[in-house]
Design an enzyme around this catalytic site. Structure first.
Site, PDB file in Angstrom:
ATOM      1  N   CYS A   1       0.852  -1.253  -0.039  1.00 52.94           N
ATOM      2  CA  CYS A   1      -0.024   0.034   0.046  1.00 52.94           C
ATOM      3  C   CYS A   1       0.792   1.377  -0.149  1.00 52.94           C
ATOM      4  O   CYS A   1       0.642   2.112  -0.664  1.00 52.94           O
ATOM      5  CB  CYS A   1      -1.087   0.060   1.175  1.00 52.94           C
ATOM      6  SG  CYS A   1      -1.701   1.598   1.687  1.00 52.94           S
TER       7      CYS A   1
ATOM      8  N   GLN B   1     -11.029  18.448   7.180  1.00 57.13           N
ATOM      9  CA  GLN B   1      -9.608  17.852   7.728  1.00 57.13           C
ATOM     10  C   GLN B   1     -10.120  16.319   7.869  1.00 57.13           C
ATOM     11  O   GLN B   1     -11.189  16.138   8.721  1.00 57.13           O
ATOM     12  CB  GLN B   1      -9.080  18.587   8.928  1.00 57.13           C
ATOM     13  CG  GLN B   1      -8.792  19.931   8.602  1.00 57.13           C
ATOM     14  CD  GLN B   1      -7.211  19.979   7.988  1.00 57.13           C
ATOM     15  OE1 GLN B   1      -6.586  18.856   7.709  1.00 57.13           O
ATOM     16  NE2 GLN B   1      -6.867  21.267   7.689  1.00 57.13           N
TER      17      GLN B   1
ATOM     18  N   TYR C   1      -8.312  30.170   1.121  1.00 58.47           N
ATOM     19  CA  TYR C   1      -8.286  28.568   1.399  1.00 58.47           C
ATOM     20  C   TYR C   1      -9.232  27.921   2.272  1.00 58.47           C
ATOM     21  O   TYR C   1      -9.045  27.098   3.161  1.00 58.47           O
ATOM     22  CB  TYR C   1      -6.946  27.925   1.292  1.00 58.47           C
ATOM     23  CG  TYR C   1      -5.706  28.581   0.560  1.00 58.47           C
ATOM     24  CD1 TYR C   1      -5.792  27.981  -1.075  1.00 58.47           C
ATOM     25  CD2 TYR C   1      -5.095  29.460   0.921  1.00 58.47           C
ATOM     26  CE1 TYR C   1      -4.891  28.661  -1.949  1.00 58.47           C
ATOM     27  CE2 TYR C   1      -3.712  29.793   0.014  1.00 58.47           C
ATOM     28  CZ  TYR C   1      -3.883  29.462  -0.994  1.00 58.47           C
ATOM     29  OH  TYR C   1      -2.603  30.034  -2.080  1.00 58.47           O
TER      30      TYR C   1
ATOM     31  N   ASP D   1      -4.274  28.557   4.630  1.00 63.30           N
ATOM     32  CA  ASP D   1      -3.942  27.053   4.643  1.00 63.30           C
ATOM     33  C   ASP D   1      -4.195  26.673   3.300  1.00 63.30           C
ATOM     34  O   ASP D   1      -5.029  25.825   2.731  1.00 63.30           O
ATOM     35  CB  ASP D   1      -5.338  26.594   5.435  1.00 63.30           C
ATOM     36  CG  ASP D   1      -5.025  24.888   5.683  1.00 63.30           C
ATOM     37  OD1 ASP D   1      -4.299  24.360   5.293  1.00 63.30           O
ATOM     38  OD2 ASP D   1      -6.091  24.380   6.562  1.00 63.30           O
TER      39      ASP D   1
ATOM     40  N   CYS E   1       0.574  22.030   5.136  1.00 61.83           N
ATOM     41  CA  CYS E   1       0.756  20.549   5.122  1.00 61.83           C
ATOM     42  C   CYS E   1       1.820  20.216   3.973  1.00 61.83           C
ATOM     43  O   CYS E   1       1.976  18.834   4.102  1.00 61.83           O
ATOM     44  CB  CYS E   1      -0.737  20.191   4.514  1.00 61.83           C
ATOM     45  SG  CYS E   1      -1.204  20.529   2.923  1.00 61.83           S
TER      46      CYS E   1
END
Length: 459
Positions: free
Chosen positions: A89, A290, A319, A388, A415
């Site tokens: 995976c 999220q 965003y 973000d 992120c």
């Protein structure tokens, strides 16, 4: 605001909104999961492996399969992994590393990238880092005998790795997916074959409200017609009465995207709600939200704390998704302007504001970069900006427009550590300093890192 793209308190969205950037948070999601696993070996070898976000570590594998990284002196047993399919995976690269050491490795990576701009704080971790994902996706296919299979795409391919349960995913979501897979034969529903473009069921997407307990099941089909629809829904609800709503999504295109454009509600309201920081939020099939609700609450609470708001600020939320951080910040500021490209998310954001009796947030459906340019051209100002962006970071045009606005504070939620490092360099060159850097472990057992950074404009 002089821009004509305003949407306030209604779902009448602007018609001249920009198209979503390819790497943005639009309504469509890539069907594959990224990540690189390390194949086990019985021979003693030394190998260089890509670590967190591209860092390199020297790894020694012994005869018994024990793997030691020189960078953190952490032993990981590869001969008997916690996850039987982790190597195929590739979605949980650190699944066999003690959690404390996962955070250590990630923090070291951040320090490598950001130390010239700031001191990296301690990670905000989880008490229980398993089964945290409240959004679970399963791709459906079949074996050579036609038996239904569901799971995750193998790393770097579209070959499906069958998965019964995943240590990252919500347990109930995995159970529902297994139930659906077991129902297919009796309802004569064929799974999709990517090579031939035939079959009906392509994907199942489950969204769970961790705090509300609500569950949404999205069946992604190649046709709007589900055989024995009523009986199928009845059977699924009998097995899982906890399901709140079931939505049929149509994706009849030869694409790697999961969701199509057309939807039909088969049961319930077609959405669920969940609470974050005392606010209730609507989650639709296509809305960005999220995936780790426990850490989301910690992250947004810390972001508001770092902003040190006094109630007089004009805040800009870029965003913004379904309006989470803007709505959470709204009681602490004079006014919030939120901008988001995803029309479904904007409609949910408007609903969220009304549902929480928030009247000091204005929503705009627009591309963040384009919107910032419009603000700069109109002479508008913002005291604090919450941003973000997607993993690729902010665009040069967006940042240039932000610098024209000249907010005294910027709360950057990232992120992507590499793009964050790049963007911080641009901020510093344009008169900002980094005062705080707090990493949050949103994606436990993976390389991914979420970081909150507070920037202040030099006086």
């Amino acid at each position: 605001m002089k821009s004509k793209d305003s949407v306030k308190g209604s779902a009448n969205l602007a018609q001249n909104s920009a198209k979503a950037p390819k790497n943005g948070r639009g309504s469509k999601m890539p069907a594959s999961k990224a990540g690189k696993g390390v194949q086990g070996s019985k021979k003693s070898i030394t190998k260089t492996e890509k670590g967190v976000q591209g860092s390199k570590k020297s790894i020694t594998k012994t005869e018994k399969g024990e793997k030691k990284t020189k960078s953190d002196n952490t032993s990981v047993t590869s001969s008997k992994s916690r996850c039987p399919v982790s190597k195929k995976c590739g979605g949980c690269q650190f699944i066999d590393m003690p959690y404390r050491n996962q955070l250590k490795v990630k923090r070291e990576r951040l320090k490598e990238l950001l130390s010239k701009y700031c001191t990296v704080g301690e990670f905000i971790g989880m008490d229980d880092p398993d089964h945290y994902r409240c959004k679970v996706h399963a791709v459906f296919t079949h074996d050579r005998k036609g038996n239904p299979l569901s799971g995750i795409y193998q790393e770097g391919s579209h070959k499906v790795v069958p998965v019964e349960s995943c240590l990252l995913e919500d347990k109930k979501a995995d159970e529902i997916i297994a139930t659906i897979r077991g129902m297919l034969r009796s309802f004569k529903i064929k799974t999709y074959d990517e090579d031939y473009g035939q079959g009906l069921l392509r994907h199942v997407l489950i969204r769970v409200g961790k705090n509300s307990g609500q569950i949404m099941v999205i069946l992604v089909l190649t046709s709007p017609i589900l055989p024995s629809k009523n009986n199928f829904v009845k059977a699924l609800l009998k097995a899982h009465p906890e399901i709140t709503t079931i939505v049929l999504n149509v994706n009849d295109k030869h694409t790697s995207m999961i969701l199509g454009d057309k939807e039909k509600v088969l049961y319930g309201k077609g959405y669920i709600t969940d609470t974050v920081c005392g606010m209730e939020f609507k989650i639709s099939p296509k809305s960005f939200y999220q995936v780790n609700p426990v850490q989301t609450e910690k992250m947004y609470s810390k972001a508001i704390e770092l902003a040190d708001l006094d109630g007089s600020e004009e805040a800009l939320d870029c965003y913004s998704g379904v309006g989470t951080i803007g709505i959470i910040a709204s009681p602490h500021v004079k006014h919030v302007t939120s901008v988001e490209i995803n029309g479904d998310a904007v409609r949910d954001a408007i609903w969220n504001a009304k549902n929480n009796d928030i009247d000091n947030v204005t929503f705009y459906k627009n591309d963040a970069t384009r919107f910032m340019q419009q603000m700069a051209d109109s002479g508008d100002k913002a005291d604090v900006v919450f941003m973000d962006p997607p993993r690729s970071g902010a665009t040069e045009e967006f940042l240039n427009s932000l610098f024209v606005l000249g907010p005294s504070k910027v709360v950057y939620i990232s992120c992507g550590p590499d793009s964050l490092a790049r963007d911080l360099g641009i901020f510093v060159k344009n008169g900002y300093i980094v005062t705080d850097c707090v990493p949050v472990d949103m994606f436990c057992h993976t390389r991914s890192i979420e970081t909150i950074v507070l920037l202040k404009k030099k006086l």
